[in-house]
Design a protein around this motif. Structure first.
Motif, PDB file in Angstrom:
ATOM      1  N   ALA A 240      -9.169  14.065 -53.294  1.00  0.00           N
ATOM      2  CA  ALA A 240     -10.956  14.173 -53.332  1.00  0.00           C
ATOM      3  C   ALA A 240     -11.071  13.275 -53.770  1.00  0.00           C
ATOM      4  CB  ALA A 240     -11.213  14.950 -54.442  1.00  0.00           C
ATOM      5  N   ASP A 241     -12.382  12.399 -53.856  1.00  0.00           N
ATOM      6  CA  ASP A 241     -12.688  11.518 -54.525  1.00  0.00           C
ATOM      7  C   ASP A 241     -12.725   9.995 -55.318  1.00  0.00           C
ATOM      8  OD1 ASP A 241     -15.057  13.628 -56.066  1.00  0.00           O
ATOM      9  OD2 ASP A 241     -13.164  14.146 -57.056  1.00  0.00           O
ATOM     10  N   THR A 242     -10.981   9.590 -54.784  1.00  0.00           N
ATOM     11  CA  THR A 242     -10.521   8.440 -54.981  1.00  0.00           C
ATOM     12  C   THR A 242      -9.174   8.345 -54.001  1.00  0.00           C
ATOM     13  OG1 THR A 242     -10.208   6.894 -56.570  1.00  0.00           O
ATOM     14  CG2 THR A 242      -9.055   8.747 -57.452  1.00  0.00           C
ATOM     15  N   GLU A 243      -9.327   7.798 -53.023  1.00  0.00           N
ATOM     16  CA  GLU A 243      -7.918   6.930 -52.446  1.00  0.00           C
ATOM     17  C   GLU A 243      -6.639   6.998 -53.252  1.00  0.00           C
ATOM     18  OE1 GLU A 243     -10.870   5.225 -52.239  1.00  0.00           O
ATOM     19  OE2 GLU A 243     -11.822   6.392 -50.774  1.00  0.00           O
ATOM     20  N   SER A 244      -5.342   7.326 -53.119  1.00  0.00           N
ATOM     21  CA  SER A 244      -4.552   7.542 -53.773  1.00  0.00           C
ATOM     22  C   SER A 244      -3.841   6.285 -53.433  1.00  0.00           C
ATOM     23  CB  SER A 244      -3.702   8.140 -53.226  1.00  0.00           C
ATOM     24  OG  SER A 244      -2.118   8.425 -53.855  1.00  0.00           O
ATOM     25  N   ARG A 245      -3.326   5.427 -54.179  1.00  0.00           N
ATOM     26  CA  ARG A 245      -2.891   3.960 -53.919  1.00  0.00           C
ATOM     27  C   ARG A 245      -1.444   4.253 -53.093  1.00  0.00           C
ATOM     28  NH1 ARG A 245      -3.262  -0.791 -58.092  1.00  0.00           N
ATOM     29  NH2 ARG A 245      -2.737  -1.664 -56.206  1.00  0.00           N
ATOM     30  N   SER A 246      -0.977   5.251 -53.950  1.00  0.00           N
ATOM     31  CA  SER A 246       0.764   5.589 -53.480  1.00  0.00           C
ATOM     32  C   SER A 246       0.749   6.124 -51.938  1.00  0.00           C
ATOM     33  CB  SER A 246       1.003   6.684 -54.187  1.00  0.00           C
ATOM     34  OG  SER A 246       1.900   7.136 -53.832  1.00  0.00           O
ATOM     35  N   LEU A 247      -0.777   6.528 -51.228  1.00  0.00           N
ATOM     36  CA  LEU A 247      -1.047   6.574 -49.823  1.00  0.00           C
ATOM     37  C   LEU A 247      -1.214   5.513 -48.873  1.00  0.00           C
ATOM     38  CD1 LEU A 247      -1.798  11.000 -49.907  1.00  0.00           C
ATOM     39  CD2 LEU A 247      -0.189   9.499 -49.366  1.00  0.00           C
TER      40      LEU A 247
ATOM     41  N   CYS B 242     -11.476  17.518 -50.388  1.00  0.00           N
ATOM     42  CA  CYS B 242     -12.828  17.931 -50.984  1.00  0.00           C
ATOM     43  C   CYS B 242     -14.314  16.764 -50.870  1.00  0.00           C
ATOM     44  CB  CYS B 242     -12.568  18.151 -52.429  1.00  0.00           C
ATOM     45  SG  CYS B 242     -11.373  19.168 -52.656  1.00  0.00           S
ATOM     46  N   GLY B 243     -14.180  15.444 -50.199  1.00  0.00           N
ATOM     47  CA  GLY B 243     -15.367  15.171 -50.022  1.00  0.00           C
ATOM     48  C   GLY B 243     -15.376  13.692 -50.841  1.00  0.00           C
ATOM     49  N   ASP B 244     -15.914  12.649 -50.730  1.00  0.00           N
ATOM     50  CA  ASP B 244     -16.007  11.570 -51.714  1.00  0.00           C
ATOM     51  C   ASP B 244     -14.948  10.685 -50.841  1.00  0.00           C
ATOM     52  OD1 ASP B 244     -19.003  11.918 -52.281  1.00  0.00           O
ATOM     53  OD2 ASP B 244     -18.396  12.063 -54.569  1.00  0.00           O
ATOM     54  N   LEU B 245     -14.422  10.867 -49.395  1.00  0.00           N
ATOM     55  CA  LEU B 245     -13.162   9.782 -49.757  1.00  0.00           C
ATOM     56  C   LEU B 245     -13.633   8.738 -47.969  1.00  0.00           C
ATOM     57  CD1 LEU B 245     -10.075  11.955 -49.864  1.00  0.00           C
ATOM     58  CD2 LEU B 245     -10.545  10.435 -51.630  1.00  0.00           C
ATOM     59  N   ASN B 246     -13.113   7.685 -48.584  1.00  0.00           N
ATOM     60  CA  ASN B 246     -13.560   6.860 -47.812  1.00  0.00           C
ATOM     61  C   ASN B 246     -12.712   7.418 -45.965  1.00  0.00           C
ATOM     62  OD1 ASN B 246     -13.104   4.667 -45.001  1.00  0.00           O
ATOM     63  ND2 ASN B 246     -13.093   3.288 -46.871  1.00  0.00           N
ATOM     64  N   PRO B 247     -13.565   7.592 -44.968  1.00  0.00           N
ATOM     65  CA  PRO B 247     -12.982   8.300 -44.021  1.00  0.00           C
ATOM     66  C   PRO B 247     -12.438   7.875 -42.590  1.00  0.00           C
ATOM     67  CG  PRO B 247     -15.377   7.103 -43.277  1.00  0.00           C
ATOM     68  CD  PRO B 247     -14.719   7.024 -44.610  1.00  0.00           C
ATOM     69  N   HIS B 248     -12.092   6.561 -43.239  1.00  0.00           N
ATOM     70  CA  HIS B 248     -11.041   5.231 -42.260  1.00  0.00           C
ATOM     71  C   HIS B 248      -9.808   5.806 -43.651  1.00  0.00           C
ATOM     72  CE1 HIS B 248     -14.163   2.642 -41.562  1.00  0.00           C
ATOM     73  NE2 HIS B 248     -14.026   3.500 -40.388  1.00  0.00           N
ATOM     74  N   TYR B 249      -9.211   6.674 -44.792  1.00  0.00           N
ATOM     75  CA  TYR B 249      -8.532   6.645 -45.245  1.00  0.00           C
ATOM     76  C   TYR B 249      -7.513   8.310 -44.815  1.00  0.00           C
ATOM     77  CZ  TYR B 249      -5.679   8.786 -49.427  1.00  0.00           C
ATOM     78  OH  TYR B 249      -5.043   9.512 -50.332  1.00  0.00           O
ATOM     79  N   LEU B 250      -8.394   9.316 -44.261  1.00  0.00           N
ATOM     80  CA  LEU B 250      -8.720  10.146 -43.864  1.00  0.00           C
ATOM     81  C   LEU B 250      -7.985  10.231 -42.450  1.00  0.00           C
ATOM     82  CD1 LEU B 250     -11.025  12.887 -44.593  1.00  0.00           C
ATOM     83  CD2 LEU B 250      -8.780  12.300 -45.801  1.00  0.00           C
ATOM     84  N   GLN B 251      -8.629   9.210 -41.344  1.00  0.00           N
ATOM     85  CA  GLN B 251      -7.446   8.871 -39.965  1.00  0.00           C
ATOM     86  C   GLN B 251      -6.871   8.262 -40.646  1.00  0.00           C
ATOM     87  OE1 GLN B 251     -11.792   7.518 -38.395  1.00  0.00           O
ATOM     88  NE2 GLN B 251     -10.561   5.884 -37.897  1.00  0.00           N
ATOM     89  N   PHE B 252      -6.430   7.388 -41.297  1.00  0.00           N
ATOM     90  CA  PHE B 252      -4.931   6.688 -41.579  1.00  0.00           C
ATOM     91  C   PHE B 252      -4.166   7.673 -42.034  1.00  0.00           C
ATOM     92  CE2 PHE B 252      -1.831   4.833 -44.780  1.00  0.00           C
ATOM     93  CZ  PHE B 252      -1.238   3.700 -43.769  1.00  0.00           C
ATOM     94  N   LEU B 253      -4.280   8.626 -42.526  1.00  0.00           N
ATOM     95  CA  LEU B 253      -3.200   9.374 -43.184  1.00  0.00           C
ATOM     96  C   LEU B 253      -3.290   9.802 -41.827  1.00  0.00           C
ATOM     97  CD1 LEU B 253      -4.844  10.988 -46.399  1.00  0.00           C
ATOM     98  CD2 LEU B 253      -2.375   8.927 -45.945  1.00  0.00           C
ATOM     99  N   CYS B 254      -3.877  10.962 -40.658  1.00  0.00           N
ATOM    100  CA  CYS B 254      -4.406  11.204 -39.180  1.00  0.00           C
ATOM    101  C   CYS B 254      -2.972  11.038 -38.795  1.00  0.00           C
ATOM    102  CB  CYS B 254      -5.708  12.010 -38.843  1.00  0.00           C
ATOM    103  SG  CYS B 254      -5.368  13.326 -37.572  1.00  0.00           S
ATOM    104  N   CYS B 255      -3.121   9.939 -38.371  1.00  0.00           N
ATOM    105  CA  CYS B 255      -2.099   8.431 -38.018  1.00  0.00           C
ATOM    106  C   CYS B 255      -0.865   9.063 -38.378  1.00  0.00           C
ATOM    107  CB  CYS B 255      -1.923   7.369 -37.964  1.00  0.00           C
ATOM    108  SG  CYS B 255      -3.495   6.824 -37.016  1.00  0.00           S
ATOM    109  N   PHE B 256       0.032  10.078 -39.584  1.00  0.00           N
ATOM    110  CA  PHE B 256       1.385   9.492 -39.758  1.00  0.00           C
ATOM    111  C   PHE B 256       1.923  11.112 -40.138  1.00  0.00           C
ATOM    112  CE2 PHE B 256      -0.252   5.475 -40.503  1.00  0.00           C
ATOM    113  CZ  PHE B 256       0.919   5.135 -40.286  1.00  0.00           C
ATOM    114  N   THR B 257       0.384  12.061 -39.517  1.00  0.00           N
ATOM    115  CA  THR B 257       1.035  13.509 -40.134  1.00  0.00           C
ATOM    116  C   THR B 257       0.690  13.872 -38.730  1.00  0.00           C
ATOM    117  OG1 THR B 257       1.330  15.496 -41.646  1.00  0.00           O
ATOM    118  CG2 THR B 257      -0.958  13.929 -41.188  1.00  0.00           C
TER     119      THR B 257
END
Length: 205
Positions: free
Chosen positions: A7-14, A32-47
């Motif tokens: 939620a809210d801020t992109e984890s630099r670790s991830l 839970c929202g307020d995240l860059n959609p490209h951040y979620l897309q990025f994670l989707c590529c690796f899980t």
């Protein structure tokens, strides 16, 4: 089942310092929202874990650029391996813009779900952006919680309530973990990982 809440801020670790091993063992990711959609897309590529999301009050860009490969669970119950997840994003309305609601408007959204709630016999995880009213919410209008979420916990007793919106960086009064009656509450700010079914009061952050 191991669940990661974001939620809210992109984890630099991830994102900035990503290693695929950091997602190993994760079965489900909840945003839970307020995240860059490209951040979620990025994670989707690796899980292979499904990534489910609701909108935050700063997610207007999702209307034109939703996170590819992820699943929006707004205003519905999503069943994942027998776990029923109810999604209700957005914040209190404090200015013009999408994904903002009055208490009355959120209550209307909840009423429209009554037949789905009956069909699914309730739900196990409440996934929102905002907190519940007077449970680790803010006193200012933008960060005030929704009383409808208190109603849902009172009536259906979900095991978990995952939200964001009130950043833990705002101050010590905003807890990572809390409990309301039978429901364990998680503030997903940045990221938090838990095992479904565990007593979070015994866990260490």
């Amino acid at each position: 089942m191991k669940i990661m809440v974001l939620a809210d801020t992109e984890s630099r670790s991830l994102w900035d310092f990503f290693e695929k091993s950091k997602l190993e063992g994760i079965d489900l990711i909840l945003s839970c929202g307020d995240l860059n959609p490209h951040y979620l897309q990025f994670l989707c590529c690796f899980t292979k874990a499904p990534i489910l999301y609701v909108h935050g009050n700063h997610d207007a860009r999702y209307e034109q650029d939703p996170p590819t490969g992820c699943t929006c669970v707004e205003d519905r119950i999503y069943n994942f391996n027998g776990i029923r997840i109810l999604g209700l994003g957005g914040s209190m309305r404090y200015k013009k813009g999408p994904f903002q609601y009055t208490q009355r408007e959120m209550n209307a959204r909840i009423r429209r779900l009554r037949f789905s709630l009956m069909r699914h016999r309730g739900f196990d995880i409440l996934l929102t952006h905002s907190p519940a009213y007077q449970i680790n919410d803010g006193q200012d209008l933008p960060h005030m919680g929704f009383s409808g979420f208190n109603y849902l916990m009172d009536k259906y007793h979900p095991q978990y309530f995952c939200h964001g919106h009130v950043h833990m960086s705002y101050g010590r009064e905003y807890k990572r973990l809390d409990r309301y009656k039978d429901t364990q509450i998680i503030n997903g700010y940045e990221k938090y990982v838990f095992t479904y079914g565990e007593d979070l009061s015994q866990s260490q952050e």
